[in-house]
Design an enzyme around this catalytic site. Structure first.
Site, PDB file in Angstrom:
ATOM      1  N   TYR A  41       0.820  -1.208   0.000  1.00 37.83           N
ATOM      2  CA  TYR A  41       0.000   0.000   0.000  1.00 37.83           C
ATOM      3  C   TYR A  41       0.857   1.263   0.000  1.00 37.83           C
ATOM      4  O   TYR A  41       0.448   2.295  -0.561  1.00 37.83           O
ATOM      5  CB  TYR A  41      -0.994  -0.010   1.164  1.00 37.83           C
ATOM      6  CG  TYR A  41      -0.446   0.497   2.479  1.00 37.83           C
ATOM      7  CD1 TYR A  41      -0.459   1.873   2.775  1.00 37.83           C
ATOM      8  CD2 TYR A  41       0.063  -0.371   3.433  1.00 37.83           C
ATOM      9  CE1 TYR A  41       0.036   2.344   3.974  1.00 37.83           C
ATOM     10  CE2 TYR A  41       0.561   0.096   4.631  1.00 37.83           C
ATOM     11  CZ  TYR A  41       0.543   1.447   4.899  1.00 37.83           C
ATOM     12  OH  TYR A  41       1.035   1.921   6.089  1.00 37.83           O
ATOM     13  N   LEU A 129      -1.586  10.631   3.643  1.00 42.66           N
ATOM     14  CA  LEU A 129      -2.330  10.381   4.873  1.00 42.66           C
ATOM     15  C   LEU A 129      -2.209   8.905   5.230  1.00 42.66           C
ATOM     16  O   LEU A 129      -2.701   8.041   4.495  1.00 42.66           O
ATOM     17  CB  LEU A 129      -3.816  10.726   4.704  1.00 42.66           C
ATOM     18  CG  LEU A 129      -4.176  12.097   4.149  1.00 42.66           C
ATOM     19  CD1 LEU A 129      -5.693  12.232   4.085  1.00 42.66           C
ATOM     20  CD2 LEU A 129      -3.573  13.202   4.998  1.00 42.66           C
ATOM     21  N   ASP A 130      -1.581   8.625   6.360  1.00 45.64           N
ATOM     22  CA  ASP A 130      -1.438   7.240   6.810  1.00 45.64           C
ATOM     23  C   ASP A 130      -1.384   7.233   8.332  1.00 45.64           C
ATOM     24  O   ASP A 130      -0.452   6.711   8.936  1.00 45.64           O
ATOM     25  CB  ASP A 130      -0.181   6.606   6.213  1.00 45.64           C
ATOM     26  CG  ASP A 130      -0.135   5.100   6.434  1.00 45.64           C
ATOM     27  OD1 ASP A 130      -1.199   4.510   6.697  1.00 45.64           O
ATOM     28  OD2 ASP A 130       0.962   4.523   6.340  1.00 45.64           O
ATOM     29  N   ALA A 131      -2.396   7.832   8.945  1.00 42.64           N
ATOM     30  CA  ALA A 131      -2.415   8.020  10.390  1.00 42.64           C
ATOM     31  C   ALA A 131      -3.360   7.008  11.030  1.00 42.64           C
ATOM     32  O   ALA A 131      -4.571   7.041  10.791  1.00 42.64           O
ATOM     33  CB  ALA A 131      -2.846   9.441  10.738  1.00 42.64           C
TER      34      ALA A 131
END
Length: 241
Positions: A41, A129-131
């Site tokens: 991903y 965005l990967d929070a």
């Protein structure tokens, strides 16, 4: 090895993993190839570089194990990378995951990502965005207002890419499409439960995949080629209406 706040390192003979108390793996790093993007991903998120090549300023919400921050720092020499990470325990483990120290091109700030983003109007060519925390995507990073802020944080022609995992994907997509006037693509991560979303400002005019790859260092090309092709195919379907 652990740090206060629940984030800790799980070691196997092949990998280092960033985990939370609930047992969820947030990042996996190969011991033998630490500079490669191990998770599919992350490679697919960075396929957004096909739509916005040569970014000058990159924003990242969610440091995790720092795979994408490290990749951008290593391979996108002309970019300034700014990272917002709310959990000091995660930042405390950055050296374990070989995240470069802060320098003239990289800064990691311990701050709430939603609040931080509101101060970044028109700033980023690429926003990642990967929070995640132990419970998934934080509620503050799941609202229509937050996605409006993502749109507003992009410079003209800027592109956002986000990771959706173990969440209400339809609700996120609905909010994204309203915020970005339908300029949203979804990409399935092969052999995984993730979806990557890509959204943009303006009207990108991407060139051929191989030409875009040729502008990257050769160590980055093989990692991103499949993602570039998958994004290009999704873009072609979207452009045809």
């Amino acid at each position: 090895m652990s740090a206060d706040g629940g984030a800790h390192v799980h070691r196997t003979w092949r990998h280092l993993e960033l985990r939370f108390d609930a047992g969820a793996t947030q990042t996996r790093l190969s011991r033998w190839f630490p500079h490669r993007l191990h998770s599919a991903y992350t490679r697919l998120m960075l396929a957004a570089l096909w739509l916005r090549p040569g970014p000058r300023r990159i924003g990242i919400i969610g440091l995790g194990g720092g795979a994408q921050a490290g990749f951008c720092h290593r391979h996108l020499q002309g970019a300034r990378i700014e990272v917002a990470e709310v959990d000091p325990a995660v930042i405390a483990l950055r050296e374990v995951f070989r995240v470069p120290p802060d320098d003239a091109r990289l800064r990691v700030e311990c701050v709430d990502g939603a609040h931080w983003l509101r101060r970044q109007r028109g700033r980023f060519d690429l926003l990642l965005l990967d929070a995640y925390d132990a419970h998934g995507i934080p509620a503050a990073l799941s609202t229509r207002a937050f996605y409006d802020d993502c749109r507003d944080a992009l410079a003209p022609g800027g592109v956002m890419a986000g990771n959706l995992f173990d969440t209400d994907t339809r609700a996120h997509l609905s909010r994204l499409r309203r915020s970005f006037d339908g300029r949203v693509l979804t990409l399935r991560v092969r052999n995984a439960g993730n979806r990557v979303v890509v959204a943009w400002q303006g009207t990108p005019r991407p060139g051929p995949v191989e030409a875009a790859l040729a502008d990257l260092p050769w160590r980055a090309r093989g990692q991103l080629r499949a993602g570039f092709r998958q994004l290009a195919a999704a873009w072609a379907r979207w452009a045809e209406g």
